[in-house]
Scaffold this active site. Structure first.
Site, PDB file in Angstrom:
ATOM      1  N   CYS A   2       0.830  -1.208   0.000  1.00  0.00           N
ATOM      2  CA  CYS A   2       0.000   0.000   0.000  1.00  0.00           C
ATOM      3  C   CYS A   2       0.869   1.264   0.000  1.00  0.00           C
ATOM      4  CB  CYS A   2      -0.937   0.097   1.190  1.00  0.00           C
ATOM      5  SG  CYS A   2      -1.961  -1.323   1.454  1.00  0.00           S
ATOM      6  N   ARG A  27       3.234   0.031  -5.388  1.00  0.00           N
ATOM      7  CA  ARG A  27       3.113  -0.643  -4.082  1.00  0.00           C
ATOM      8  C   ARG A  27       1.750  -1.305  -3.892  1.00  0.00           C
ATOM      9  NH1 ARG A  27       6.719   1.310   0.080  1.00  0.00           N
ATOM     10  NH2 ARG A  27       5.147   0.587   1.552  1.00  0.00           N
ATOM     11  N   TRP A  74      -3.200  -2.205  -1.431  1.00  0.00           N
ATOM     12  CA  TRP A  74      -2.866  -3.600  -1.742  1.00  0.00           C
ATOM     13  C   TRP A  74      -3.593  -4.388  -0.678  1.00  0.00           C
ATOM     14  CZ3 TRP A  74      -0.452  -6.614  -5.205  1.00  0.00           C
ATOM     15  CH2 TRP A  74      -0.060  -7.898  -4.806  1.00  0.00           C
ATOM     16  N   ASN A 100      -1.336   1.767   6.170  1.00  0.00           N
ATOM     17  CA  ASN A 100      -0.558   0.637   5.640  1.00  0.00           C
ATOM     18  C   ASN A 100      -0.237  -0.254   6.813  1.00  0.00           C
ATOM     19  OD1 ASN A 100      -0.453   2.017   3.272  1.00  0.00           O
ATOM     20  ND2 ASN A 100       1.738   2.498   3.382  1.00  0.00           N
ATOM     21  N   GLY A 101      -0.252  -1.561   6.620  1.00  0.00           N
ATOM     22  CA  GLY A 101       0.099  -2.479   7.701  1.00  0.00           C
ATOM     23  C   GLY A 101      -1.089  -3.347   8.065  1.00  0.00           C
ATOM     24  N   GLU A 481      14.635 -24.467  -7.308  1.00  0.00           N
ATOM     25  CA  GLU A 481      14.322 -23.040  -7.365  1.00  0.00           C
ATOM     26  C   GLU A 481      15.557 -22.233  -7.780  1.00  0.00           C
ATOM     27  OE1 GLU A 481      11.914 -21.178  -7.468  1.00  0.00           O
ATOM     28  OE2 GLU A 481      12.430 -19.219  -6.653  1.00  0.00           O
ATOM     29  N   LYS A 485      15.817 -19.778 -11.057  1.00  0.00           N
ATOM     30  CA  LYS A 485      16.183 -18.352 -10.987  1.00  0.00           C
ATOM     31  C   LYS A 485      17.265 -18.053 -12.019  1.00  0.00           C
ATOM     32  CE  LYS A 485      13.531 -16.899  -9.208  1.00  0.00           C
ATOM     33  NZ  LYS A 485      12.421 -17.593  -8.617  1.00  0.00           N
ATOM     34  N   GLU A 488      15.785 -18.092 -15.636  1.00  0.00           N
ATOM     35  CA  GLU A 488      14.853 -17.046 -16.057  1.00  0.00           C
ATOM     36  C   GLU A 488      15.462 -15.653 -16.055  1.00  0.00           C
ATOM     37  OE1 GLU A 488      12.274 -16.898 -11.870  1.00  0.00           O
ATOM     38  OE2 GLU A 488      11.283 -16.417 -13.735  1.00  0.00           O
ATOM     39  N   HIS A 504      22.803 -41.557 -11.716  1.00  0.00           N
ATOM     40  CA  HIS A 504      21.890 -42.278 -12.607  1.00  0.00           C
ATOM     41  C   HIS A 504      21.834 -41.644 -14.001  1.00  0.00           C
ATOM     42  CE1 HIS A 504      20.667 -44.792  -9.293  1.00  0.00           C
ATOM     43  NE2 HIS A 504      20.634 -43.699  -8.558  1.00  0.00           N
TER      44      HIS A 504
HETATM   45  C1  AGP Z   1       9.307 -17.796 -10.882  1.00  0.00           C
HETATM   46  O1  AGP Z   1      10.246 -16.854 -10.606  1.00  0.00           O
HETATM   47  C2  AGP Z   1       8.128 -17.327 -11.648  1.00  0.00           C
HETATM   48  N1  AGP Z   1       7.641 -16.077 -11.263  1.00  0.00           N
HETATM   49  C3  AGP Z   1       7.063 -18.401 -11.902  1.00  0.00           C
HETATM   50  O2  AGP Z   1       7.660 -19.657 -11.940  1.00  0.00           O
HETATM   51  C4  AGP Z   1       5.868 -18.423 -10.948  1.00  0.00           C
HETATM   52  O3  AGP Z   1       6.235 -18.947  -9.703  1.00  0.00           O
HETATM   53  C5  AGP Z   1       4.750 -19.241 -11.601  1.00  0.00           C
HETATM   54  O4  AGP Z   1       4.386 -18.654 -12.821  1.00  0.00           O
HETATM   55  C6  AGP Z   1       3.541 -19.370 -10.717  1.00  0.00           C
HETATM   56  O5  AGP Z   1       2.972 -18.133 -10.448  1.00  0.00           O
HETATM   57  P1  AGP Z   1       1.950 -17.935  -9.272  1.00  0.00           P
HETATM   58  O6  AGP Z   1       2.676 -18.239  -8.000  1.00  0.00           O
HETATM   59  O7  AGP Z   1       1.499 -16.516  -9.379  1.00  0.00           O
HETATM   60  O8  AGP Z   1       0.833 -18.911  -9.479  1.00  0.00           O
END
Ligand code: AGP
Length: 608
Positions: A2, A27, A74, A100-101, A481, A485, A488, A504
């Site tokens: 917010c 925000r 928000w 906000n909060g 994850e 990162k 992407e 394997h």
């Molecule tokens: C990851 O960095 C992405 N932003 C993407 O994998 C994301 O987690 C996925 O599209 C799912 O989005 P959501 O959590 O809004 O459903």
């Protein structure tokens, strides 16, 4: 989360407030509103949707009032709607509040105020503040505010306008920023310095527990010990563009740095120390059905899916549930056997991911209890689930999930603790997990303080074209994850693997050009991870190790070591993900990639 802006001066407040709101729109943008004092009356306008909708509603209004407060929302409590938009008023339309909060004890305060005859118009936590201040209407505005806030548990950045006091505004802060802007013949305040910089660069950062009174030509600050104090303004050097990102070069880095706060917000008001458990208000309505559940299916996509994979380990460790995790996009192709008492948990930052929505619709058709773990309040997913938990992580602008991923991991621990304590988890273990959770914000801060070391690592390694990310048990989802990162943001090929799988097949790829990032905390799978690292080293592969070991085998084996703070094994993924996010960020930076909006991707994937 917010945005607030307020103005008192000689110029009409309306255009100044609208311009300030536009600066803060990043925000929160589900609704906005403003209240302006025209000398005798308060004029109020609120509208659903982005600021442009508010502007449309205002049309060519030429309000002459020279003081006002404004807010862009928000949603946290109550869906996005005009009636839930701020500012909120008291019963008589005398006092208006933008906030906000989160007011954690708003339910108790609201019932108490209702018993005393107050009439509420919104579903927000904020509205209680206006009615609470109304209770002290015989005092000055600042005294009434101070007395009201004594009854409040929670966080706030607050702006208050009263019809009775046309020459002043009051602002207050606890846990959510408020900054005063000191101009010539005008005083402003905002939740973010970016909304002030067109008017002044002289600012004062309010401290927690302080209240300030803004007048046209002066300001006064009341300390948390109720003493009037002096504070000189400081000068901001940033321009307003940079200020929106609070000095960070990218939203992603800003959001990585907001993670200690995101962890705190995920836990705020949800830990019951005495009982060693978690309290999740959003699940109360379905608590009985949840207690009887034996089988859970988690559905989600991307990073949210990886959080779900961690959720499986944690839920299975602390409860007797059998847990499956399914990619939402594959859910429809499975013939999942929905036993009696199956619960489906959908995890989504946006709450708008098309595949996740399709999956929960299918689950509902099959009669499952459907829950959501969602960041965006009022999103489609929150409207279509039976119950759920919000992240309260605030808007995430960078396409790459960071603070919402960490928040999802924390909340999955809370859900497991909540369910586990109803089963076999003893109170002492519940408290031990709570202690571990409470250490996390500072431990994440500590990792963030060493980001230069990761930047240096990323600079030296970002010339490689392929990476493995390896982990076991709780850290396997985080390896996935970390690899996502890097793909992407830095456009580098990265594969996340369960370390035990290397032999394997994937080990065949290892040579000196194929580095591996290995998550090796001192935990129950440490020895096995060390063996996997040895196998990579024997094939001349380079190893970057994240470890809580000071000088164990892993430190002499690995080419690079980044230290992780020690915490419970079950909580280490929440720490391990932070250097991986930073590594991807800096690799992207050194490679000159577009960080906040990587090519071919969108923040919210609304097509299947
Ligand atoms: C990851 O960095 C992405 N932003 C993407 O994998 C994301 O987690 C996925 O599209 C799912 O989005 P959501 O959590 O809004 O459903």
């Amino acid at each position: 989360m917010c945005g607030i802006v307020c103005y008192i001066g000689r110029q009409p407040a309306l255009p100044i407030l609208v311009e300030g709101l536009k600066r803060l729109e990043y925000r929160g943008y589900d609704s906005s509103g403003l209240a302006i004092h025209n000398g005798s009356e308060v004029q109020l306008v609120r509208e659903l949707g982005p600021i442009r909708n508010l502007e449309r509603k205002l049309g060519s209004s030429q309000w002459s009032g020279t003081s006002g407060i404004a807010h862009t929302r928000w949603a946290t409590h109550g869906a996005p709607s005009e009636e839930n938009a701020h500012p909120h008023g008291d019963c008589r339309g005398e006092i208006y509040v933008a906030h906000n909060g989160i007011i954690e004890n708003y339910r108790e305060l609201k019932s108490d105020l209702e018993r005393r005859g107050h009439c509420f118009r919104s579903q927000t936590d904020t509205e209680v503040l206006a009615h609470l201040i109304e209770e002290f209407q015989d005092s000055s505005l600042e005294e009434a505010t101070q007395q009201a806030l004594e009854r409040v548990i929670g966080t706030y950045g607050l702006a208050i306008l009263s019809r009775k006091f046309p020459d002043k505004l009051v602002v207050a802060r606890r846990g959510s920023p408020i900054i005063l802007g000191i101009g010539a013949g005008e005083t402003l305040a905002a939740s973010d310095v970016s909304a002030l910089l067109r008017h002044t660069r002289k600012v004062i950062y309010l401290q927690d527990g302080e209240i300030a009174v803004l007048e046209q030509d002066r300001f006064r600050i009341l300390s948390h010990q109720q003493k009037w104090i002096r504070r000189s303004p400081e000068t901001v050097e940033w321009d307003s563009e940079a200020a929106e990102m609070q000095g960070y070069p990218h939203f992603m880095l800003k959001e990585i740095h907001e993670q200690p706060e995101a962890i705190q917000n995920a836990m705020r008001g949800r830990l019951l120390w005495e009982e060693g458990t978690a309290k999740l208000g959003g699940l109360e309505a379905v608590a009985d059905r949840l207690r009887q559940a034996r089988h859970m299916i988690i559905v989600s996509c991307g990073s949210s899916y990886f959080a779900g994979l961690l959720g499986r380990y944690v839920l299975e460790r602390l409860t007797s549930l059998s847990v499956e995790v399914e990619l939402a996009s594959e859910f429809r192709y499975r013939k999942l056997n929905f036993r009696k008492g199956t619960v489906v948990l959908a995890i989504s930052q946006s709450g708008e991911t098309a595949d996740t929505l399709a999956a929960i619709r299918e689950a509902k058709r099959k009669g499952a209890l459907v829950l959501g773990l969602v960041n965006v309040v009022g999103s489609t997913l929150t409207r279509e689930t039976d119950a759920g938990v919000y992240n309260h992580a605030g808007p995430e602008i960078g396409v790459a999930s960071t603070k919402t991923f960490i928040s999802q991991m924390v909340i999955l621990h809370l859900i497991a603790l909540f369910l586990g304590r109803q089963q076999e988890v003893p109170i002492a273990e519940g408290q031990r997990i709570q202690e571990g959770l409470q250490k996390l914000p500072d431990q994440v801060r500590h990792i963030l303080s060493r980001q230069d070391r990761i930047s240096d690592l990323a600079r030296r390694y970002c010339g490689y074209h392929h990476f493995f990310y390896l982990g076991r048990k709780y850290n396997y989802p985080v390896a996935l994850e970390g690899a996502l990162k890097l793909k992407e943001i830095a456009y580098l090929h990265a594969e996340g693997y369960a370390a035990g799988e290397m032999k394997h097949g994937p080990l065949a790829l290892i040579d000196e050009e194929f580095p591996s990032v290995c998550i090796v905390p001192r935990d129950s799978s440490y020895e096995k991870m060390v063996s996997n690292v040895q196998e990579i080293k024997a094939r001349r592969g380079k190893v970057i190790a994240l470890t809580s070991e000071q000088d164990g085998d892993i430190c002499s084996l690995a080419d690079e070591v980044f230290p992780l703070p020690s915490n419970l094994e079950i909580l280490t993924p929440i720490l391990a993900v932070v250097p991986l996010q930073l590594f991807a960020y800096y690799a992207a930076l050194h490679r000159g990639c577009e960080i906040d909006r990587p090519r071919n991707l969108a923040k919210s994937v609304t097509v299947e």
